[in-house]
Design an enzyme around this catalytic site. Structure first.
Site, PDB file in Angstrom:
ATOM      1  N   CYS A   7      24.152  51.836 -18.198  1.00 48.99           N
ATOM      2  CA  CYS A   7      25.345  51.088 -17.814  1.00 48.99           C
ATOM      3  C   CYS A   7      26.612  51.892 -18.089  1.00 48.99           C
ATOM      4  O   CYS A   7      26.566  53.017 -18.576  1.00 48.99           O
ATOM      5  CB  CYS A   7      25.417  49.768 -18.593  1.00 48.99           C
ATOM      6  SG  CYS A   7      23.910  48.791 -18.524  1.00 48.99           S
ATOM      7  N   GLY A  21      26.152  51.949 -12.706  1.00 48.24           N
ATOM      8  CA  GLY A  21      25.509  50.653 -12.536  1.00 48.24           C
ATOM      9  C   GLY A  21      26.058  49.908 -11.345  1.00 48.24           C
ATOM     10  O   GLY A  21      27.274  49.756 -11.224  1.00 48.24           O
ATOM     11  N   ASN A  49      26.107  49.765 -23.496  1.00 46.07           N
ATOM     12  CA  ASN A  49      25.374  50.752 -22.697  1.00 46.07           C
ATOM     13  C   ASN A  49      24.274  51.327 -23.565  1.00 46.07           C
ATOM     14  O   ASN A  49      24.549  51.865 -24.636  1.00 46.07           O
ATOM     15  CB  ASN A  49      26.311  51.870 -22.228  1.00 46.07           C
ATOM     16  CG  ASN A  49      25.543  53.021 -21.578  1.00 46.07           C
ATOM     17  OD1 ASN A  49      24.473  52.823 -21.018  1.00 46.07           O
ATOM     18  ND2 ASN A  49      26.100  54.217 -21.673  1.00 46.07           N
ATOM     19  N   GLY A  50      23.028  51.221 -23.121  1.00 48.16           N
ATOM     20  CA  GLY A  50      21.918  51.772 -23.871  1.00 48.16           C
ATOM     21  C   GLY A  50      20.753  50.816 -23.924  1.00 48.16           C
ATOM     22  O   GLY A  50      20.660  49.869 -23.128  1.00 48.16           O
ATOM     23  N   TYR A 110      21.999  63.999 -14.526  1.00 47.02           N
ATOM     24  CA  TYR A 110      22.067  63.017 -13.444  1.00 47.02           C
ATOM     25  C   TYR A 110      23.105  61.919 -13.615  1.00 47.02           C
ATOM     26  O   TYR A 110      23.885  61.654 -12.709  1.00 47.02           O
ATOM     27  CB  TYR A 110      20.685  62.365 -13.284  1.00 47.02           C
ATOM     28  CG  TYR A 110      20.628  61.270 -12.243  1.00 47.02           C
ATOM     29  CD1 TYR A 110      20.521  61.577 -10.893  1.00 47.02           C
ATOM     30  CD2 TYR A 110      20.687  59.925 -12.607  1.00 47.02           C
ATOM     31  CE1 TYR A 110      20.462  60.578  -9.930  1.00 47.02           C
ATOM     32  CE2 TYR A 110      20.635  58.921 -11.652  1.00 47.02           C
ATOM     33  CZ  TYR A 110      20.511  59.250 -10.318  1.00 47.02           C
ATOM     34  OH  TYR A 110      20.468  58.272  -9.371  1.00 47.02           O
TER      35      TYR A 110
END
Length: 464
Positions: free
Chosen positions: A8, A36, A111-112, A252
């Site tokens: 995210c 996201g 995020n994670g 990426y």
């Protein structure tokens, strides 16, 4: 590991006066959209209250039709973009998580992925906690509240002692903005300033989008509190000797114009392309990248090899990234409208095609067929990372070995499976050398099976 987990983007702003901080968060999230595309949300603190809006879809769609303007003026805001899910793809699991607790109104964006979510959730349920979602981010929020004793910093410090896994957090109360990065620094998080406003974001590209100047990265194991008294840093206890940032951020996830932990994503990807040309050269007429994350490396390959860079694939800019669609059928269907081969550029030509990674192989197989159908004489694949051999449980959508083409196949077998003329990857050592300018160590678990945290979290657990 039956459920999918999330990668995210998070954003936060602390302003010195009431204004349209939701608009700042909006543009920050817009810049983080690549992280996201499933859902997004913004929460705003004002007059001892928190107002929020979140929805399914892209940022521009969620906040269309007056939804952005409906958010009140305030001095603090946090935002979140999300892809894929624990549980289901539904509004219930969108973030930020907003609730009322011991510290009053609160909101959390994460995020994670925690590896001990189930253990934490069960322990909290045993203490009469009630959960509305299936995401680990709500577990984080509930645990912070449970351990806070009415002081948010106390709650964050105590809760972080119990978290295992990756987390970059922005936490908001009615008078504070807090940024937290896990002890290994697995997910990125940075801080910037715009005039007197403090900005927190997953990537520097979001700082650029709102006109903020980069100040520094949040350190692994750091808790930064921003309020009327200024900016104060606190470090967690028992910090690991070496950080372990996910190297896939450079490969990426991150946008190529971002700088993560002191090093340019663009430079890392360009260096990867140069190393591919140096160590995996093949005679060809043109080199091209799979848009967008392969393009920078393709230009590096072209510079090093002397083979001209020519676009082989045209991308529809209004279609999202296939790797982060919620299920495989959507990934495959979206590719049909996502890109098309440029027949005039590839007909009769030997093509070197550069991509960041191969996970399942379904997308690359279709791209190779697309190029052959367009008349390419040869298609040689060069990959800017090693073979992905192991699942990731720290925030990437590869949860089982069955999803990975590289789990049971070597380069030659992958080449045959994809229908390419040749396939070559960077080695782990070569990939690490592309990121040697970063100020952190790296997690390489998806390549070598060595993770900062155990893959299966079965330890006996007791809340500290």
């Amino acid at each position: 590991m039956e459920e999918k987990h999330e990668e995210c983007g998070v954003f936060g702003v602390y302003a010195q006066e009431n204004r349209n901080v939701a608009h700042t968060a909006y543009y920050g999230l817009y810049a983080l959209q690549h992280r996201g595309q499933e859902s997004s949300g913004i929460a705003v603190a004002y007059a001892d209250k928190i107002s929020y809006h979140k929805g399914m879809g892209l940022v521009a769609d969620v906040f269309a039709n007056g939804n952005l303007e409906a958010l009140p003026e305030g001095d603090i805001a946090i935002g979140h973009v999300r892809y894929s899910t624990t549980g289901a793809s539904q509004l219930l699991n969108a973030q930020p998580v907003v609730f009322t607790g011991k510290c009053g109104k609160m909101a959390v964006a994460h995020n994670g992925n925690l590896t001990n979510t189930k253990l934490l959730r069960n322990e909290l349920i045993a203490r009469n906690a009630v959960f509305q979602t299936t995401i680990d981010s709500e577990v984080i929020a509930v645990l912070i509240n449970s351990l806070s004793d009415g002081d948010i910093l106390t709650g964050v410090k105590r809760a972080c002692q119990n978290f295992k896994g990756s987390y970059a957090l922005v936490i908001m109360t009615c008078d504070k903005l807090i940024a937290v990065r896990d002890p290994y620094g697995i997910r990125p998080l940075c801080m910037g300033m715009k005039d007197d406003d403090v900005i927190i974001a997953s990537e520097t590209c979001a700082l650029d989008a709102v006109g903020a100047n980069f100040v520094r990265d949040i350190k692994p194991a750091e808790i930064v509190v921003i309020d009327s008294a200024g900016i104060h840093s606190h470090m967690m206890e028992n910090v690991p000797e070496k950080s372990k940032m996910c190297i896939f951020e450079y490969v990426y996830f991150a946008r190529h114009d971002s700088v993560l932990d002191g090093y340019s994503v663009y430079e890392a990807r360009k260096k990867a392309g140069k190393l591919l040309a140096k160590h995996c050269f093949v005679e060809a007429d043109l080199v091209s990248g799979v848009p967008d994350s392969g393009n920078v490396a393709a230009r590096g390959y072209a510079e090093e090899s002397g083979i001209p860079f020519v676009e082989a694939l045209a991308k529809n800019r209004y279609v999202g990234r296939t790797f982060i669609q919620p299920d495989q059928r959507q990934r495959e269907n979206s590719l049909n409208v996502k890109m098309n081969a440029l027949r005039g550029n590839v007909r009769g030509k030997r093509v070197v095609l550069i991509d960041d990674s191969i996970v399942r192989g379904t997308t690359m197989r279709k791209i190779i067929k697309m190029l052959r159908d367009a008349g390419a004489a040869e298609v040689h694949i060069r990959i800017c990372s090693p073979i992905i051999k192991h699942p990731c449980h720290l925030g990437i959508d590869i949860q089982t070995y069955s999803q990975l083409i590289g789990a049971y196949k070597n380069e030659d077998e992958i080449c045959e499976c994809l229908g390419a003329d040749s396939v070559k990857y960077l080695t782990v050592e070569q990939l690490l050398s592309t990121c040697d300018g970063a100020n952190v160590g790296f997690c390489l678990g998806c390549f070598n099976g060595e993770y900062p945290y155990p893959l299966d979290e079965t330890d006996k657990f007791k809340l500290e």
